[in-house]
Design an enzyme around this catalytic site. Sequence first.
Site, PDB file in Angstrom:
ATOM      1  N   THR A  10       0.824  -1.214   0.000  1.00 19.97           N
ATOM      2  CA  THR A  10       0.000   0.000   0.000  1.00 19.97           C
ATOM      3  C   THR A  10       0.855   1.261   0.000  1.00 19.97           C
ATOM      4  O   THR A  10       0.651   2.155  -0.806  1.00 19.97           O
ATOM      5  CB  THR A  10      -0.943   0.017   1.228  1.00 19.97           C
ATOM      6  OG1 THR A  10      -1.692  -1.200   1.243  1.00 19.97           O
ATOM      7  CG2 THR A  10      -1.908   1.185   1.162  1.00 19.97           C
ATOM      8  N   THR A  12       4.855   3.253   0.562  1.00 21.82           N
ATOM      9  CA  THR A  12       6.307   3.167   0.585  1.00 21.82           C
ATOM     10  C   THR A  12       6.815   4.251   1.525  1.00 21.82           C
ATOM     11  O   THR A  12       6.410   5.405   1.404  1.00 21.82           O
ATOM     12  CB  THR A  12       6.873   3.374  -0.832  1.00 21.82           C
ATOM     13  OG1 THR A  12       6.287   2.383  -1.685  1.00 21.82           O
ATOM     14  CG2 THR A  12       8.381   3.222  -0.857  1.00 21.82           C
ATOM     15  N   ASP A 109      10.053  -7.712   4.117  1.00 22.05           N
ATOM     16  CA  ASP A 109       9.608  -6.953   5.303  1.00 22.05           C
ATOM     17  C   ASP A 109       9.611  -7.837   6.546  1.00 22.05           C
ATOM     18  O   ASP A 109       9.898  -7.393   7.657  1.00 22.05           O
ATOM     19  CB  ASP A 109       8.198  -6.375   5.057  1.00 22.05           C
ATOM     20  CG  ASP A 109       7.177  -7.437   4.659  1.00 22.05           C
ATOM     21  OD1 ASP A 109       7.545  -8.404   3.964  1.00 22.05           O
ATOM     22  OD2 ASP A 109       5.993  -7.301   5.041  1.00 22.05           O
TER      23      ASP A 109
HETATM   24  N1  LIG Z   1      -3.054   5.128  11.417  1.00 22.61           N
HETATM   25  C1  LIG Z   1      -3.826   4.496  10.516  1.00 22.61           C
HETATM   26  N2  LIG Z   1      -5.182   4.522  10.621  1.00 22.61           N
HETATM   27  C2  LIG Z   1      -5.973   3.889   9.717  1.00 22.61           C
HETATM   28  N3  LIG Z   1      -5.499   3.172   8.691  1.00 22.61           N
HETATM   29  C3  LIG Z   1      -4.181   3.124   8.549  1.00 22.61           C
HETATM   30  C4  LIG Z   1      -3.262   3.750   9.429  1.00 22.61           C
HETATM   31  N4  LIG Z   1      -2.005   3.491   9.017  1.00 22.61           N
HETATM   32  C5  LIG Z   1      -2.133   2.719   7.928  1.00 22.61           C
HETATM   33  N5  LIG Z   1      -3.420   2.496   7.649  1.00 22.61           N
HETATM   34  C6  LIG Z   1      -3.948   1.677   6.582  1.00 22.61           C
HETATM   35  O1  LIG Z   1      -3.505   0.370   6.817  1.00 22.61           O
HETATM   36  C7  LIG Z   1      -3.214  -0.281   5.599  1.00 22.61           C
HETATM   37  C8  LIG Z   1      -1.823  -0.773   5.610  1.00 22.61           C
HETATM   38  O2  LIG Z   1      -0.935   0.305   5.641  1.00 22.61           O
HETATM   39  P1  LIG Z   1       0.624   0.118   5.599  1.00 22.61           P
HETATM   40  O3  LIG Z   1       1.108  -0.245   6.951  1.00 22.61           O
HETATM   41  O4  LIG Z   1       1.215   1.342   4.987  1.00 22.61           O
HETATM   42  O5  LIG Z   1       0.716  -1.133   4.618  1.00 22.61           O
HETATM   43  P2  LIG Z   1       1.883  -1.705   3.730  1.00 22.61           P
HETATM   44  O6  LIG Z   1       3.125  -1.718   4.585  1.00 22.61           O
HETATM   45  O7  LIG Z   1       1.416  -3.064   3.369  1.00 22.61           O
HETATM   46  O8  LIG Z   1       2.031  -0.803   2.539  1.00 22.61           O
HETATM   47  C9  LIG Z   1      -3.481   0.699   4.481  1.00 22.61           C
HETATM   48  O9  LIG Z   1      -4.759   0.408   3.962  1.00 22.61           O
HETATM   49  C10 LIG Z   1      -3.447   2.043   5.196  1.00 22.61           C
HETATM   50  O10 LIG Z   1      -4.280   2.989   4.565  1.00 22.61           O
HETATM   51  C1  LIG Z   2       2.800 -11.096   3.263  1.00 18.75           C
HETATM   52  C2  LIG Z   2       3.156  -9.841   2.518  1.00 18.75           C
HETATM   53  C3  LIG Z   2       2.229  -9.670   1.319  1.00 18.75           C
HETATM   54  C4  LIG Z   2       2.964  -8.628   3.476  1.00 18.75           C
HETATM   55  O1  LIG Z   2       3.214  -7.447   2.762  1.00 18.75           O
HETATM   56  P1  LIG Z   2       2.657  -6.008   3.179  1.00 18.75           P
HETATM   57  O2  LIG Z   2       1.388  -6.167   3.916  1.00 18.75           O
HETATM   58  O3  LIG Z   2       3.730  -5.393   4.047  1.00 18.75           O
HETATM   59  O4  LIG Z   2       2.533  -5.245   1.900  1.00 18.75           O
HETATM   60  C5  LIG Z   2       4.661  -9.865   2.098  1.00 18.75           C
HETATM   61  O5  LIG Z   2       5.462 -10.089   3.198  1.00 18.75           O
HETATM   62  C6  LIG Z   2       4.928 -10.912   1.024  1.00 18.75           C
HETATM   63  O6  LIG Z   2       4.670 -10.700  -0.119  1.00 18.75           O
HETATM   64  N1  LIG Z   2       5.468 -12.085   1.454  1.00 18.75           N
HETATM   65  C7  LIG Z   2       5.835 -13.172   0.588  1.00 18.75           C
HETATM   66  C8  LIG Z   2       5.413 -14.492   1.148  1.00 18.75           C
HETATM   67  C9  LIG Z   2       5.959 -14.805   2.542  1.00 18.75           C
HETATM   68  O7  LIG Z   2       6.386 -13.918   3.273  1.00 18.75           O
HETATM   69  O8  LIG Z   2       5.955 -15.992   2.922  1.00 18.75           O
HETATM   70  K   LIG Z   3       4.481  -4.066   6.156  1.00 15.47           K
END
Ligand SMILES: Nc1ncnc2c1ncn2[C@@H]1O[C@H](COP(=O)(O)OP(=O)(O)O)[C@@H](O)[C@H]1O
Ligand SMILES: CC(C)(COP(=O)(O)O)[C@@H](O)C(=O)NCCC(=O)O
Ligand SMILES: [K+]
Length: 257
Positions: A10, A12, A109
């Site tokens: 989602t 970066t 991650d």
């Molecule tokens: N403080 C917050 N309150 C509500 N939603 C949040 C908050 N922080 C992140 N999100 C939401 O949680 C989801 C995951 O965010 P994020 O941690 O940035 O995901 P990723 O690491 O997978 O990109 C997204 O849909 C984002 O909009």
């Molecule tokens: C599980 C995840 C999609 C989580 O990613 P994120 O929510 O941080 O975007 C990511 O760690 C991923 O693509 N993993 C590969 C499969 C595994 O970790 O086993």
């Molecule tokens: K993450």
Amino acid sequence: MLLAIDCGNTNTVFSIWNGAKFIATWRIATDHKRTADEYFVWLSSLLMLTKTEAAITEAIISSTVPRVVFNLRVLCNRYFDCRPLVVGKPECNLPVPPRVDQGTTVGPDRLVNTVAGFNRHGGNLIVVDFGTATTFDVVDHDGAYVGGVIAPGVNLSLEALHMAAAALPHIDVAKPARAIGTNTVACMQSGVYWGYVGLVEGIVREVRRERDMPMKVIATGGLASLFAQGTDLFHAIEDDLTMHGLVLINQYNKETA
Ligand SMILES: Nc1ncnc2c1ncn2[C@@H]1O[C@H](COP(=O)(O)OP(=O)(O)O)[C@@H](O)[C@H]1O
Ligand SMILES: CC(C)(COP(=O)(O)O)[C@@H](O)C(=O)NCCC(=O)O
Ligand SMILES: [K+]
């Protein structure tokens, strides 16, 4: 200074580490079509607007989206004149290699969270990361990633509910005042919030049972603090966990080079 980039499905996140602390952290929506030049324009305006003095000489990237890595590499090469370390690539060493099925790839991650969690809390640890997906990373006594759990993310669950049912609106996750909702939104919020608390508690219980030992649980990701209000499971909430892990892995690779 180190530019650390954590690319999730989602968002970066870019952070600048000056050797002692993070002097800036900025977030942009993940989009594999974004070019190196676009990243640089965005980054340099933020640097300018916040009057941040940053002389970037090195970079490290963790990306759960393989397609964005190319442009991030170009960004580092072209604008910061450095070759970034990319977590998960063979040239990036980890203090302790993961112990998983042969041929399997672990999300970078999760490897980074494992390193950071072990550094701060020691082994026999579960790291919960509330991202696009909610991941549980199991860290062994010696700091190895030994597997875990991938569950649908909170917002993904809400989105699925809205997409599949004509009468259910798009809502944001929140902790409802009561478990019994007296309107549609309250009912949905209760389902997702308390359902998710149950998911996290249930998964941790089973992991602990399987390993037959006490295991600390720490949480990270934007929604961690919201869910911490519904359970006393978390030993700590650490917003900067992934960034801390990136700094550690970068340091480790320099020391062992
Ligand atoms: N403080 C917050 N309150 C509500 N939603 C949040 C908050 N922080 C992140 N999100 C939401 O949680 C989801 C995951 O965010 P994020 O941690 O940035 O995901 P990723 O690491 O997978 O990109 C997204 O849909 C984002 O909009
Ligand atoms: C599980 C995840 C999609 C989580 O990613 P994120 O929510 O941080 O975007 C990511 O760690 C991923 O693509 N993993 C590969 C499969 C595994 O970790 O086993
Ligand atoms: K993450």
